[in-house]
Design a protein around this motif. Structure first.
Motif, short mmCIF file in Angstrom:
data_model
loop_
_atom_site.label_atom_id
_atom_site.label_comp_id
_atom_site.label_asym_id
_atom_site.label_seq_id
_atom_site.Cartn_x
_atom_site.Cartn_y
_atom_site.Cartn_z
N ILE A 1 0.84 -1.21 0.00
CA ILE A 1 0.00 0.00 0.00
C ILE A 1 0.87 1.26 0.00
O ILE A 1 0.66 2.18 -0.78
N ASP A 2 1.89 1.29 0.87
CA ASP A 2 2.78 2.45 0.95
C ASP A 2 3.95 2.36 -0.03
O ASP A 2 4.71 3.32 -0.17
N GLY A 3 4.14 1.21 -0.64
CA GLY A 3 5.21 1.05 -1.61
C GLY A 3 6.61 1.02 -1.01
O GLY A 3 7.56 1.56 -1.58
N ASN A 4 6.73 0.40 0.18
CA ASN A 4 8.05 0.32 0.79
C ASN A 4 8.25 -1.02 1.48
O ASN A 4 7.32 -1.80 1.61
N SER A 5 9.47 -1.25 1.92
CA SER A 5 9.83 -2.49 2.61
C SER A 5 10.70 -2.16 3.81
O SER A 5 11.41 -1.16 3.83
N ILE A 6 10.63 -3.05 4.79
CA ILE A 6 11.44 -2.88 6.00
C ILE A 6 12.54 -3.94 6.01
O ILE A 6 12.27 -5.13 5.93
N PHE A 7 13.77 -3.45 6.12
CA PHE A 7 14.95 -4.32 6.17
C PHE A 7 15.62 -4.15 7.52
O PHE A 7 15.58 -3.08 8.12
N ARG A 8 16.27 -5.24 7.97
CA ARG A 8 16.93 -5.19 9.28
C ARG A 8 18.28 -5.90 9.18
O ARG A 8 18.42 -6.89 8.46
N SER A 9 19.25 -5.37 9.92
CA SER A 9 20.55 -6.06 10.01
C SER A 9 21.06 -5.99 11.44
O SER A 9 20.69 -5.10 12.20
N ASN A 10 21.89 -6.96 11.76
CA ASN A 10 22.53 -7.01 13.06
C ASN A 10 23.98 -7.43 12.84
O ASN A 10 24.24 -8.38 12.09
N GLN A 11 24.90 -6.70 13.46
CA GLN A 11 26.32 -7.00 13.31
C GLN A 11 26.97 -7.03 14.69
O GLN A 11 26.81 -6.09 15.47
N VAL A 12 27.68 -8.12 14.98
CA VAL A 12 28.37 -8.26 16.27
C VAL A 12 29.84 -8.52 15.99
O VAL A 12 30.21 -9.52 15.39
N ILE A 13 30.68 -7.58 16.44
CA ILE A 13 32.12 -7.70 16.25
C ILE A 13 32.69 -8.71 17.24
O ILE A 13 32.25 -8.78 18.39
#
Length: 173
Positions: free
Chosen positions: A87-99
């Motif tokens: 409907i809004d024409g977008n997507s949600i992306f997520r990332s996690n980085q652990v050193i």
């Protein structure tokens, strides 16, 4: 120039010129310059160049720049496409980085020894607190253009009972 301002501000600190010279070494490699100077661009392009499937987590080990200018750190990473909003024409992306905690702690200890800021008050390495560095990024990306509409990056660095949280927000209005 930054070093001149630092020299003026730190003139009462013993060996301030040596400390400044050692700190400025952070900017002697391409990797450390990128890590310290183009954080916004790295966040903006965080999710580009990979094919994502809704709900699938991509995991792996990547190298993260060492801000002290040494060898890069091994970093456990996870990326995912969490939601597609047609409907809004977008997507949600997520990332996690652990050193890698041991590599981070070793590099920090070595840098503190080299700077000599604490003199002989720095504890032996086996008594030095372990450090953790975890970065989570969530971005809303426009479906047609690929532009970031909103992105928040939260970096949490912890040593024993002390925690430092840094947030960086990118928002296009």
């Amino acid at each position: 120039m930054v070093t001149e301002k630092l020299q003026d501000e730190l003139k009462d600190v013993p060996n301030y010129k040596g400390i400044i010279a050692k700190v400025m070494r952070i900017y002697t490699t391409k990797q450390s310059i990128e890590a310290n100077a183009i954080k916004d661009a790295l966040q903006f392009y965080q999710f580009h160049g990979v094919k994502y499937n809704l709900g699938e987590e991509l995991e792996g080990i990547l190298e993260a720049a060492n801000n002290f200018g040494g060898e890069p750190f091994e970093t456990a990473v996870r990326f995912s496409l969490d939601e597609i909003n047609e409907i809004d024409g977008n997507s949600i992306f997520r990332s996690n980085q652990v050193i890698d905690s041991k590599q981070l702690t070793d590099a920090t200890y070595k840098q503190l020894q080299m700077l000599g800021t604490f003199g002989d008050k720095i504890p032996p390495r086996n008594e030095f607190p372990s450090l953790t560095n975890e970065t989570t990024t969530t971005s809303i990306i426009h479906g047609e253009t690929g532009w970031i509409l909103y992105s928040i990056e939260t970096k949490e660095i912890t040593a024993e009972e002390a925690t430092n949280i840094e947030e960086r927000v990118i928002e296009i209005k």
